[in-house]
Design an enzyme around this catalytic site. Structure first.
Site, PDB file in Angstrom:
ATOM      1  N   PRO A   1       0.651  -1.391  -0.171  1.00 20.02           N
ATOM      2  CA  PRO A   1       0.015   0.379   0.246  1.00 20.02           C
ATOM      3  C   PRO A   1       0.806   1.135  -0.172  1.00 20.02           C
ATOM      4  CG  PRO A   1      -0.104  -1.176   2.302  1.00 20.02           C
ATOM      5  CD  PRO A   1       0.675  -2.005   1.608  1.00 20.02           C
TER       6      PRO A   1
ATOM      7  N   ASP B   1       5.664   2.708   2.072  1.00 21.23           N
ATOM      8  CA  ASP B   1       4.944   1.260   2.192  1.00 21.23           C
ATOM      9  C   ASP B   1       4.504   1.615   3.690  1.00 21.23           C
ATOM     10  OD1 ASP B   1       3.467  -1.097   2.805  1.00 21.23           O
ATOM     11  OD2 ASP B   1       4.959  -2.695   2.495  1.00 21.23           O
ATOM     12  N   HIS B   2       2.735   1.844   3.416  1.00 20.63           N
ATOM     13  CA  HIS B   2       2.216   2.204   4.601  1.00 20.63           C
ATOM     14  C   HIS B   2       2.016   1.195   5.400  1.00 20.63           C
ATOM     15  CE1 HIS B   2      -0.090   4.344   7.129  1.00 20.63           C
ATOM     16  NE2 HIS B   2      -0.599   4.761   6.787  1.00 20.63           N
ATOM     17  N   ARG B   3       2.471  -0.241   5.254  1.00 23.95           N
ATOM     18  CA  ARG B   3       1.854  -1.206   5.952  1.00 23.95           C
ATOM     19  C   ARG B   3       3.642  -1.582   6.917  1.00 23.95           C
ATOM     20  NH1 ARG B   3       2.769  -6.751   2.182  1.00 23.95           N
ATOM     21  NH2 ARG B   3       4.553  -4.825   1.511  1.00 23.95           N
TER      22      ARG B   3
ATOM     23  N   VAL C   1       5.419   1.744   7.590  1.00 22.25           N
ATOM     24  CA  VAL C   1       6.143   2.987   8.101  1.00 22.25           C
ATOM     25  C   VAL C   1       4.595   3.624   7.994  1.00 22.25           C
ATOM     26  CG1 VAL C   1       6.812   5.134   6.959  1.00 22.25           C
ATOM     27  CG2 VAL C   1       8.194   2.949   5.976  1.00 22.25           C
TER      28      VAL C   1
END
Length: 452
Positions: A246, A422-424, A426
């Site tokens: 994501p 990567d929103h997983r 960060v």
């Protein structure tokens, strides 16, 4: 080297005549309960110089294997125990006298069998049965242990450094030995495999009928160009990254006038003569400074274990063009390099990419990347992460723009930065802090000293 203990005889690791004190057991050719004959090789060992087979100098049944495959054994240490009178254990058999003389020992010639004795000798590989059966005394069909690949110690180290499993590398060297070229070829193949593996789940997912891929019609004057090599790998990697990680992208517009002036002064520094010193080099250093201050961003997502892996080393990638398409080689342990070392490493990567000779090892293991959009006159963009990386920083073109400086509107050197992550791994706060630190260093480069 043997010892006698009643009817059981010990065979110890012999001195292979190379002045070495130890050897690694690569593979056992026998198991407990197997019959062995005088002169039959029972295992393969490897020293720092060569791999050789060790023949047993007496006949009997294997009673014990003292060391497992992969263990390092000192010269003189017992490796196998053989029962030279196994019939003594049968019902009604007479036990041999405890003081019965041991058979005369044959001298062991490592790698060449034993002295002539009229006993059977292990057949060469080409003469062995091809129907899955082993000669008498071997393990039954279907129970043979997997072969350990033959390779010299330097080749094993290269494979370890590149993260290549030697068991998966087809050998092309003499006698089935894995060579350096074999390992490098496997590493190059791994670059493409890494991209295709990530896309498997996406490609396997059922798509709506309207979204299914369709052949593109060709009109007169159109032409088709096959996509192969690095270009195909980059395309697959982009799709894999876009549909698995994501993405979040944040932007910052920064006054880099002081950074541009610092780069100009550094180019005239005799200690940096011959190095390519540009504002991009200082952007890279600013990003490394921000990562050092916020090490949580240097991470990777382990989908199989559902874990976050925090990386020790910052392997900094640089998006570059090559004759075969875009490549993203990386500088290993970039955080530990001085500014001149970093400048030299980046220039080496760029030169190799331009000439189409990027080392496959340089394409593996990246953690964060910098993309220089400004080289094409582009102001900004939304960069896509390389598979397995946590963040990518896009650097736009540096342009003169009106800015408020010391209370007045004046022309200043300005650049727009875009950080995708990567929103997983960060969240918004961490990503914002990293981007803000990069911007702060570029606006006031003296922070490279105070923060570094």
């Amino acid at each position: 080297m043997t010892k006698t203990t009643q009817r059981f005889r010990e065979f110890a690791m012999p001195d292979v005549g190379e002045g070495l004190a130890e050897a690694e057991i690569l593979k056992w050719y026998v198991r407990v309960g197997d019959a062995v004959v005088d002169g039959q090789p029972v295992c393969e060992v490897e020293t720092a110089k060569a791999a050789v087979e060790l023949p047993i100098p007496f006949t009997g049944v294997v009673s014990e294997l003292r060391h497992p495959e992969g263990s390092t054994v000192d010269v003189g240490a017992v490796i196998i125990l053989v029962d030279t009178a196994p019939a003594a254990t049968a019902p009604g058999a007479d036990a041999p006298a405890a003081d019965a003389p041991a058979p005369a020992r044959q001298p062991v010639l490592v790698g060449y069998g034993v002295a002539p004795s009229g006993t059977a000798r292990r057949r060469p590989q080409a003469e062995r049965p091809q129907d899955g059966r082993r000669p008498a005394g071997g393990a039954p069909a279907g129970t043979a242990r997997p072969e350990r690949p033959r390779a010299k110690p330097p080749v094993r180290k290269l494979a370890k450094d590149l993260g290549i499993d030697l068991r998966t590398v087809p050998p092309t060297g003499v006698h089935g030995t894995v060579s350096r070229e074999d390992v490098r070829a496997a590493a190059e193949a791994a670059v493409t495999a890494a991209a295709t593996a990530v896309t498997t789940a996406v490609e396997a997912a059922p798509a709506a009928p309207a979204a299914r891929a369709q052949a593109v019609p060709v009109a007169p004057g159109d032409r088709r160009v096959p996509v192969t090599g690095a270009r195909l790998a980059a395309a697959r990697a982009a799709v894999a990254s876009a549909f698995t990680a994501p993405h979040v992208t944040e932007f910052a517009t920064v006054d880099v006038t002081r950074t541009v002036k610092l780069a100009d002064r550094m180019r005239r520094d005799p200690e940096l003569a011959g190095l390519r010193v540009t504002p991009l080099l200082l952007v890279v250093r600013a990003l490394l400074t921000a990562v050092r201050r916020h090490p949580e961003i240097n991470a990777a997502w382990d989908e199989e274990r559902q874990e976050i892996v925090h990386r020790r080393a910052v392997n900094l990638g640089l998006v570059l063009g090559s004759p075969d398409g875009q490549v993203v080689p990386n500088v290993k342990d970039a955080q530990a390099r001085t500014l001149p070392e970093l400048a030299g490493a980046l220039e080496e990567l760029a030169e190799a990419a331009r000439e189409g000779r990027t080392d496959p090892a340089d394409l593996l293991g990246g953690t964060v990347t910098v993309s220089d959009l400004g080289a094409f006159g582009v102001d900004t963009g939304t960069p896509i992460l390389s598979p397995g990386e946590s963040a990518v920083l896009a650097v736009g073109a540096i342009r003169l723009r009106p800015r408020v400086h010391k209370g007045a509107v004046v022309p200043r050197q300005v650049v727009t930065l875009a950080l995708s992550f990567d929103h997983r791994l960060v969240d918004g706060e961490l990503g914002s802090r990293v981007l803000a630190d990069v911007a702060a260093v570029l606006e006031h480069p003296k922070r490279l000293i105070t923060w570094g």
